[in-house]
Write an enzyme that holds these catalytic residues in place. Structure first.
Site, PDB file in Angstrom:
ATOM      1  N   CYS A  24      13.238  11.783   6.416  1.00 48.43           N
ATOM      2  CA  CYS A  24      13.103  11.427   7.832  1.00 48.43           C
ATOM      3  C   CYS A  24      14.425  11.555   8.579  1.00 48.43           C
ATOM      4  O   CYS A  24      14.448  11.908   9.758  1.00 48.43           O
ATOM      5  CB  CYS A  24      12.544  10.019   7.970  1.00 48.43           C
ATOM      6  SG  CYS A  24      13.518   8.751   7.142  1.00 48.43           S
TER       7      CYS A  24
ATOM      8  N   LYS B  10       0.866  -1.176   0.000  1.00 51.08           N
ATOM      9  CA  LYS B  10       0.000   0.000   0.000  1.00 51.08           C
ATOM     10  C   LYS B  10       0.908   1.232   0.000  1.00 51.08           C
ATOM     11  O   LYS B  10       1.464   1.606   1.027  1.00 51.08           O
ATOM     12  CB  LYS B  10      -0.913   0.002   1.229  1.00 51.08           C
ATOM     13  CG  LYS B  10      -1.938   1.149   1.233  1.00 51.08           C
ATOM     14  CD  LYS B  10      -1.389   2.357   1.946  1.00 51.08           C
ATOM     15  CE  LYS B  10      -2.386   3.492   1.932  1.00 51.08           C
ATOM     16  NZ  LYS B  10      -1.769   4.816   1.760  1.00 51.08           N
TER      17      LYS B  10
ATOM     18  N   GLU C 140       9.155  17.164  14.466  1.00 49.13           N
ATOM     19  CA  GLU C 140       9.612  17.026  13.082  1.00 49.13           C
ATOM     20  C   GLU C 140       8.859  18.021  12.195  1.00 49.13           C
ATOM     21  O   GLU C 140       7.632  17.994  12.122  1.00 49.13           O
ATOM     22  CB  GLU C 140       9.383  15.593  12.601  1.00 49.13           C
ATOM     23  CG  GLU C 140      10.006  15.310  11.251  1.00 49.13           C
ATOM     24  CD  GLU C 140       9.937  13.842  10.873  1.00 49.13           C
ATOM     25  OE1 GLU C 140      10.916  13.317  10.325  1.00 49.13           O
ATOM     26  OE2 GLU C 140       8.891  13.217  11.138  1.00 49.13           O
TER      27      GLU C 140
ATOM     28  N   GLU D 219       9.732   2.338  10.664  1.00 47.62           N
ATOM     29  CA  GLU D 219      10.759   3.355  10.401  1.00 47.62           C
ATOM     30  C   GLU D 219      10.020   4.680  10.401  1.00 47.62           C
ATOM     31  O   GLU D 219       9.267   4.980   9.489  1.00 47.62           O
ATOM     32  CB  GLU D 219      11.455   3.076   9.068  1.00 47.62           C
ATOM     33  CG  GLU D 219      12.802   3.751   8.952  1.00 47.62           C
ATOM     34  CD  GLU D 219      12.716   5.130   8.320  1.00 47.62           C
ATOM     35  OE1 GLU D 219      12.661   6.117   9.112  1.00 47.62           O
ATOM     36  OE2 GLU D 219      12.697   5.231   7.099  1.00 47.62           O
TER      37      GLU D 219
END
Length: 484
Positions: free
Chosen positions: A291, A182, A391, A257
């Protein structure tokens, strides 16, 4: 508001009406599609089916049927398919780089090297590792076997749409698992190209399946499905928690992750003139949408003004523009929502006391449309500010100051994340000693280069598990001991 006119020569849109299931392109049970927006033009450039739980169930059943034959296929043969995939992706490289530049906003030069080049490398490395791995060994009176889990559900993000799929699918397939994928609905077009490649190389039916759609619908169904044995997810920490909660009902293995807020630590003997331009470039990688981007610059307090000047110079020299222009270094963010979120972080940081060195919330000049954010540097940032530990996922670098090495390490670790870090010093051993004290999954010392065979993953809320190389293969292998 006037609808922006797209630049000429960008070609027609790519509108996909089928998912890839059991070796064939199949109509989704849904009759709706998801439009893909080009962030540089704000125009629709394609669409994909908005899949359903029924689509997921059909894909999982196909993967389950294919698993016995695929897992019994010799590893060398499985990995030969992966090498063919790598070759086919490489042949399509220029087209894929342009496609990803259009759907993500990545500058096309970086897309060619990283978005496509690293995906090709991941398939080749997985093939190399998978073909040579010792899947069984003796231990006293036991035979220890490493076997595939079964059906792997892979849920991947939009920022590196092809590479993140490769990091999961290549290793899962090399290990003998079958896959239901997906991808992110925000930037899915390159993944449909990958499915076409899987079909082109003749991968057996059901070994690789693709279902597009929304996370709360398709992702949730995949994580919850009782016949999925392992879920591998890359994305935000918030969504990673939800994937874990959903998967827990069937006690399946989960690999995560997740996010990062990664520091570059400039030790007192390092040269800011050399380090700071590199730190700015590392923070702005893929328009800051990475990331493991090094978005915090931790510096000696008595070097702050020198660092600020160097950071402002580097940020202001960064060429913002059309991602299809080879001279562009910073393209648009992927969506209006992401642009607004990043600008909100910059505004709130200043309200909380941060100093704007360069950049800010105003749109860049000469960009009449597109989801652009000015390359931004903030200073006087403290641990009390949201921008220090949340973040941002945009071209925003923050500067934090320390008084001694102990405080530098404390600041580097003052984050709920632990994905990446960097340390710079004129003394390599000193830098290495500090690197050992930083709680992160990968740490660069004096600009050490990326190693595609090294394990990649995070500490703390950056996730669990590792990708790439031997560790990436073992992530998809179960352990069995047979007593003889």
């Amino acid at each position: 508001m006037t609808t922006p006119t797209p630049p000429s020569g960008r070609g027609n849109g790519m509108h996909h009406r089928h998912i890839y299931l059991d070796g064939t392109w199949t109509a989704s049970t849904s009759h709706t599609v998801i439009d893909v927006i080009e962030p540089a033009t704000e125009q629709v450039i394609g669409s994909v089916p908005s899949g359903t739980p029924q689509d997921v169930d059909a894909a999982v059943r196909a993967a389950r049927r294919a698993f016995p034959g695929w897992s019994d296929t010799p590893a060398q043969r499985r990995c030969a398919y992966l090498r063919e995939v790598a070759d086919a992706l490489e042949r399509r490289g220029p087209h894929l780089a342009e496609l990803i530049a259009r759907e993500v906003g990545t500058p096309v030069g970086f897309a060619r090297i990283a978005q496509v080049g690293l995906a090709v490398l991941a398939f080749r490395t997985a093939a190399e590792v998978g073909a040579s791995y010792p899947y069984e060994h003796g231990q006293a009176n036991s035979l220890v076997l490493r076997e595939p889990f079964g059906v792997v559900g892979a849920i991947t993000p939009w920022n590196y749409p092809l590479y993140q799929v490769a990091a999961k699918a290549a290793y899962a397939l090399a290990a003998g698992n079958t896959v239901v994928l997906k991808p992110s609905e925000v930037a899915p077009l390159s993944v449909w190209e990958l499915a076409a490649v899987m079909d082109e190389v003749g991968l057996p039916a059901g070994v690789f399946n693709l279902v597009g759609g929304l996370g709360p619908v398709v992702g949730e169904a995949l994580a919850a499905h009782p016949d999925v044995d392992f879920v591998s997810f890359t994305g935000s920490t918030e969504v990673g928690r939800q994937v874990s909660r959903t998967a827990a009902a069937t006690v399946k293995r989960v690999g995560l992750e997740l996010g990062g807020k990664s520091p570059t630590v400039l030790l007192p003997d390092a040269d800011p003139a050399d380090v700071v331009p590199r730190a700015v470039a590392a923070a702005f990688l893929n328009n800051g949408q990475t990331c493991c981007a090094l978005t915090r610059l931790v510096v000696p307090r008595d070097r702050k003004e020198e660092v600020e000047r160097a950071a402002a110079k580097a940020a202001e020299a960064t060429r913002v523009g059309d991602p299809l222009d080879p001279a562009t270094q910073l393209g648009p963010l992927v969506s209006a929502a992401q642009r607004d979120r990043v600008r909100g972080h910059v505004q709130r940081a200043q309200e909380q006391g941060a100093t704007l060195v360069t950049g800010g919330v105003e749109p860049p000049e000469d960009q009449p449309c597109g989801y652009y954010v000015r390359p931004t540097v903030l200073s006087d940032v403290t641990t009390a500010m949201d921008v220090q530990h949340e973040e941002v996922f945009g071209p925003v670098l923050v500067i934090e100051c320390y008084d001694d090495e102990e405080e530098a390490v404390e600041l580097a670790n003052a984050t709920p994340y632990g994905l990446a870090a960097a340390v710079w010093s004129a003394d390599r051993d000193r830098a290495l000693a500090v690197a050992r004290r930083i709680r992160a999954g990968q740490v660069e010392v004096n600009g050490g280069g990326f190693n595609p065979r090294a394990p990649f993953g995070g500490y703390k809320q950056s996730g669990n598990g590792r990708e790439h190389g031997v560790f990436g293969l073992e992530e998809f292998l179960e352990v069995k001991s047979v007593q003889l």
